[in-house]
Design a protein around this motif. Structure first.
Motif, mmCIF file in Angstrom:
data_model
loop_
_atom_site.group_PDB
_atom_site.id
_atom_site.type_symbol
_atom_site.label_atom_id
_atom_site.label_comp_id
_atom_site.label_asym_id
_atom_site.label_seq_id
_atom_site.Cartn_x
_atom_site.Cartn_y
_atom_site.Cartn_z
ATOM 1 N N ARG A 139 -3.080 5.005 9.486
ATOM 2 C CA ARG A 139 -3.165 5.379 8.070
ATOM 3 C C ARG A 139 -4.325 4.704 7.364
ATOM 4 N NH1 ARG A 139 2.509 3.697 5.812
ATOM 5 N NH2 ARG A 139 1.898 1.837 7.011
ATOM 6 N N PHE A 140 -4.810 3.600 7.951
ATOM 7 C CA PHE A 140 -5.840 2.852 7.257
ATOM 8 C C PHE A 140 -7.170 2.874 8.008
ATOM 9 C CE2 PHE A 140 -1.683 0.897 6.418
ATOM 10 C CZ PHE A 140 -1.593 1.131 5.048
ATOM 11 N N ASN A 154 -1.255 -3.466 8.494
ATOM 12 C CA ASN A 154 -2.583 -3.839 8.984
ATOM 13 C C ASN A 154 -3.647 -3.076 8.187
ATOM 14 O OD1 ASN A 154 -4.642 -4.943 10.449
ATOM 15 N ND2 ASN A 154 -4.195 -3.861 12.347
ATOM 16 N N ASP A 155 -3.989 -3.669 7.053
ATOM 17 C CA ASP A 155 -5.003 -3.053 6.216
ATOM 18 C C ASP A 155 -6.232 -3.945 6.056
ATOM 19 O OD1 ASP A 155 -3.595 -4.950 4.845
ATOM 20 O OD2 ASP A 155 -3.730 -3.924 2.914
ATOM 21 N N ASN A 156 -6.308 -5.013 6.886
ATOM 22 C CA ASN A 156 -7.446 -5.922 6.810
ATOM 23 C C ASN A 156 -7.999 -6.161 8.222
ATOM 24 O OD1 ASN A 156 -7.442 -7.072 3.858
ATOM 25 N ND2 ASN A 156 -5.293 -7.106 4.544
ATOM 26 N N PRO A 157 -9.284 -6.017 8.447
ATOM 27 C CA PRO A 157 -9.882 -6.301 9.745
ATOM 28 C C PRO A 157 -10.133 -7.795 9.894
ATOM 29 C CG PRO A 157 -11.554 -5.531 8.249
ATOM 30 C CD PRO A 157 -10.260 -5.489 7.493
ATOM 31 N N MET A 163 0.813 -1.212 0.000
ATOM 32 C CA MET A 163 0.000 0.000 0.000
ATOM 33 C C MET A 163 0.849 1.266 0.000
ATOM 34 S SD MET A 163 -2.935 -1.518 -0.046
ATOM 35 C CE MET A 163 -4.105 -0.178 0.187
ATOM 36 N N SER A 164 2.134 1.169 -0.421
ATOM 37 C CA SER A 164 3.002 2.347 -0.459
ATOM 38 C C SER A 164 2.608 3.243 -1.631
ATOM 39 C CB SER A 164 4.469 1.921 -0.589
ATOM 40 O OG SER A 164 4.884 1.182 0.524
ATOM 41 N N VAL A 165 2.882 4.521 -1.483
ATOM 42 C CA VAL A 165 2.562 5.477 -2.550
ATOM 43 C C VAL A 165 3.561 5.319 -3.683
ATOM 44 C CG1 VAL A 165 1.519 7.109 -0.929
ATOM 45 C CG2 VAL A 165 3.971 7.248 -1.456
#
Length: 788
Positions: A358-359, A263-266, A172-174
């Motif tokens: 960030r998420f 951590n971009d998933n719950p 998820m990096s820019v």
């Protein structure tokens, strides 16, 4: 690659005529040739400034590397102004590679390279040149130094220090996030042309990554690359020299790039409702099941915490997070009862413990599910009315008295009767018993608190319909005290009184103990059983008493000890008392009252003699007695003289006759019975151990009769010798071995023949020998002397 080098050499030959080997002619002069360009300028102060530009230097030669011709490569020519062309000068070359790598023509000064040269090995060579007279060998000019520089060609491709690089970048990096930098090196000369100028490009890995051409930094090229979709990427980077132009050399490397997790998933439950079952008999802490939410992330980003957030069983159940499996374990928090409630509903939540701010826009990192727990009915064991029982009873109760009752019931809907029993492992002496129907506990033996104050029993309750269902309960029985023991002396007292004691002197302090334990504590009273003229007891009123003297002085010779009966009573009901007797010894003491001796026999011993000293004295006495006994035994052994002594020792005055015996008849030792021969007439007896000066006729004694005992006869002879005035002052031993009448041999005495000692005179035996033989015949047995 060879075609490129040929083309490059051709271009150099065309466009750089000054460097052509056919045109590289340098004239050797005494000074370096320079081309000077002068320009006039005006300074601030009005002075004219001159600028001097240096021209071509003769002392530098240039040579291309990697020459591929078949002949020696021409480097240049040395020439001196003194050279007339007549061959009188000789050119000499020395320095780096002179004579091996570089050779010179002695006559013309032409320099050639003997082999191909690699600039990457050595970029220049320093040599020295000199021209000498061939005839005199003297230099015509000073020695000069010059340099041969190697011109670079593009013969080395860029190389990376590692064939494979490993790098990572968070998912998820820019776009444009730096991943890693790769750097290639080129061995060509960076100061000459573009042979060492490297340009980077990406051959594989697009459109996900890009590389900066000049720096080799790899960056992300796509936004929001998701690790859960793809985690590994392989990127191939090319480095090309000549500024990336056509004809340049290149090298490649591989970069393995991994997307690291964020951590971009719950967490997510797979089911909206979960059903569990638990028996009502499950004890507190029992695990009844588990719930689990899945998280696409890894590591700490996937860590989940479970909790019960709602429901009608929040107080009956707990949930524990299992870290290694990331599960939520449901456990029983309180005892369950099927008859009270059969179904519970819980709302369980799973939430990430590490959330990346960030998420947050992706939504809450948690999820919930419904857990329904059904309680199953089981046949439960009996339940006591209390968790434990405590009964108190006095120790003097009668056998068969009920001390308490326990109660239990069957918690099931179909109640079953209960049977009670005692666990005999907790009552080995069988002091108690229980009624099986009503749970009443009673005594079966007398109680004694002094033996055991507490009894810990275990009562078992079992269902009559299902005896396997049992329950135990602890019953503690405390025995209360009754005053049934009399006090006694606390210890054994070794009491003494000094002979020089005065009236009222303290000789002993006594105390008492009692096995009973009254509520108000122990209280003892001390008194004498009767009035005593010698001693008295004084109660201290603190459970101790003092023994005092009543008279002045005691004598252990008259009375060595006294017996003093002391009565000890307690103050509980009923009052108990006992009589203890003190034995008081009378002892000798010093002036300070310290005991020295308490027995009359001890007066014979020195005062203050210790037990060790007495033992030492006794050992000395025993040793002396042993020495005396040994000495006496040795003395008695020394008195036993041998029958035959040395002929040199005449003090014993021994005369031995070893006459021949009676032949075969003489087989035993001499029998003293031959002295009783009545046929022998006693003759005059003379001394045999000395030579008589005058003939002395001894007095005659009657001979022994046949019926005279041998002992009487010997006693008479002893008495006769005792009163004989001619007897020597010491004992004289005379041995007679008389030959029997039947023997044809005469006397075999060796007194004369067996000695060679001239100092001793035995001539008197010749004169007295016949007389001795006559005496022997008087006492001998003749034919009857068979045992002599």
């Amino acid at each position: 690659m060879t075609i490129y080098r040929v083309i490059l050499l051709f271009l150099l030959w065309v466009y750089l005529p000054n460097f052509s080997s056919t045109e590289m002619l340098f004239r050797r002069t005494s000074e370096p040739q320079t081309k000077v360009v002068k320009a006039r300028t005006s300074g601030r102060d009005g002075k004219v400034l001159h600028r001097q530009k240096r021209g071509w230097m003769w002392n530098q030669f240039f040579l291309l590397e990697e020459y591929t011709g078949s002949d020696y490569q021409y480097v240049g020519k040395l020439h001196s102004d003194q050279d007339k062309g007549d061959g009188s000068l000789k050119y000499i070359l020395s320095g780096d590679g002179a004579g091996t790598l570089f050779i010179i023509d002695e006559k013309t000064g032409d320099i050639h390279a003997t082999r191909r040269i690699d600039r990457e090995e050595k970029a220049f060579y320093t040599l020295r040149a000199q021209a000498i007279n061939r005839r005199t060998l003297r230099p015509v000019e000073p020695e000069s130094e010059f340099v041969i520089k190697i011109h670079d060609i593009n013969d080395n491709e860029p190389t990376f220090p590692e064939e494979i690089y490993t790098a990572s970048v968070p998912e998820m990096s820019v776009v444009g996030t730096s991943v890693v930098q790769v750097t290639a090196t080129d061995a060509d000369d960076p100061s000459y042309g573009n042979s060492a100028r490297v340009i980077y490009s990406i051959l594989q890995g697009q459109p996900y990554f890009s590389v900066e051409p000049e720096t080799g930094i790899i960056r992300t090229a796509l936004p929001n690359m998701n690790r859960e979709n793809r985690e590994q990427y392989q990127v191939v980077i090319q480095a090309k020299d000549m500024g990336g132009q056509m004809g340049g050399l290149s090298g490649t490397t591989t970069v393995n790039i991994t997307l690291t997790d964020v951590n971009d998933n719950p967490p997510r439950f797979s089911q909206n409702t979960i059903h569990l079952r638990v028996p009502e008999s499950s004890p507190v802490g029992t695990a009844i099941g588990s719930v689990k939410a899945t998280d696409a992330d890894t590591g700490k980003n996937a860590e989940i915490e479970y909790r019960i957030i709602d429901g009608d069983g929040t107080d009956m159940f707990d949930i524990i997070t299992q870290k290694d499996t990331q599960e939520g374990i449901l456990t029983v928090r309180k005892p369950l009862d099927y008859e009270s409630r059969r179904l519970y509903t819980l709302k369980v939540e799973a939430e990430n413990t590490h959330v990346d701010p960030r998420f947050y826009y992706l939504g809450p990192f948690k999820d919930t599910t419904i857990v329904k727990i059904s309680v199953e009915d089981v046949d439960e064991p009996p339940v006591f009315s209390r968790s434990s029982y405590l009964f108190e009873v006095h120790e003097d109760i009668e056998v068969g008295t009920i001390i308490g009752t326990v109660m239990a019931r069957d918690p099931d809907s179909a109640s079953s009767p209960i049977r009670f029993s005692l666990d005999r492992h907790t009552d080995l002496d069988r002091i108690f018993n229980i009624h099986s129907g009503n749970g009443s506990i009673y005594t079966s033996k007398p109680l004694d608190r002094e033996i055991s104050q507490w009894h810990n029993l275990s009562v078992i309750a079992a269902e009559i319909n299902n005896p396997k269902e049992t329950t135990r309960v602890a019953v503690f029985v405390r025995i209360l005290d009754v005053n049934d023991n009399a006090p006694q002396f606390a210890v054994f007292y070794d009491t003494f009184v000094c002979e020089n004691a005065r009236p009222g002197q303290l000789i002993q302090t006594i105390s008492a103990v009692d096995k009973d334990d009254p509520l108000g504590g122990q209280k003892f009273f001390f008194s004498l059983a009767a009035v005593n003229p010698n001693f008295t007891v004084q109660d201290n009123e603190d459970n101790t008493a003092r023994i005092l003297t009543r008279k002045n002085g005691f004598s252990r010779h008259e009375i060595s000890s006294y017996l003093l009966p002391v009565v000890i009573s307690d103050n509980d009901y009923p009052i108990q008392s006992s009589t203890g007797t003190l034995t008081i010894r009378v002892c000798a003491c010093d002036s300070q009252g310290n005991m020295q001796s308490c027995s009359a026999e001890a007066l014979l011993l020195p005062a203050g003699l210790s037990t060790g000293a007495l033992i030492a004295i006794l050992l000395c006495i025993i040793i002396l007695l042993v020495i005396v006994v040994l000495f006496a035994a040795l003395k008695r052994q020394r008195k036993k003289e041998p029958l035959i002594l040395s002929k040199e020792d005449i003090r014993d005055n021994i005369v031995s006759y070893n006459d021949e015996g009676g032949g075969e008849e003489d087989t035993q030792a001499f029998d003293i019975g031959t002295l009783r021969n009545p046929a022998v007439i006693e003759d005059k007896k003379l001394r045999r151990d000395i030579i008589p000066e005058t003939l002395f006729i001894p007095r005659r004694t009657p001979s022994a009769l046949d019926n005279t005992d041998v002992r009487d006869f010997i006693n008479e002879r002893l008495k006769e010798h005792d009163i004989d005035p001619t007897a020597p002052p010491y004992d004289s031993l005379a041995t007679y071995a008389y030959e029997g009448n039947d023997s044809i041999a005469e006397s075999l005495s060796s007194l004369e023949s067996g000695t060679t000692d001239g100092d001793q005179n035995y001539d008197y035996l010749r004169e007295w020998g016949p007389r001795f033989n006559k005496l022997a015949e008087m006492y001998g047995g003749g034919e009857s002397d068979k045992d002599s």
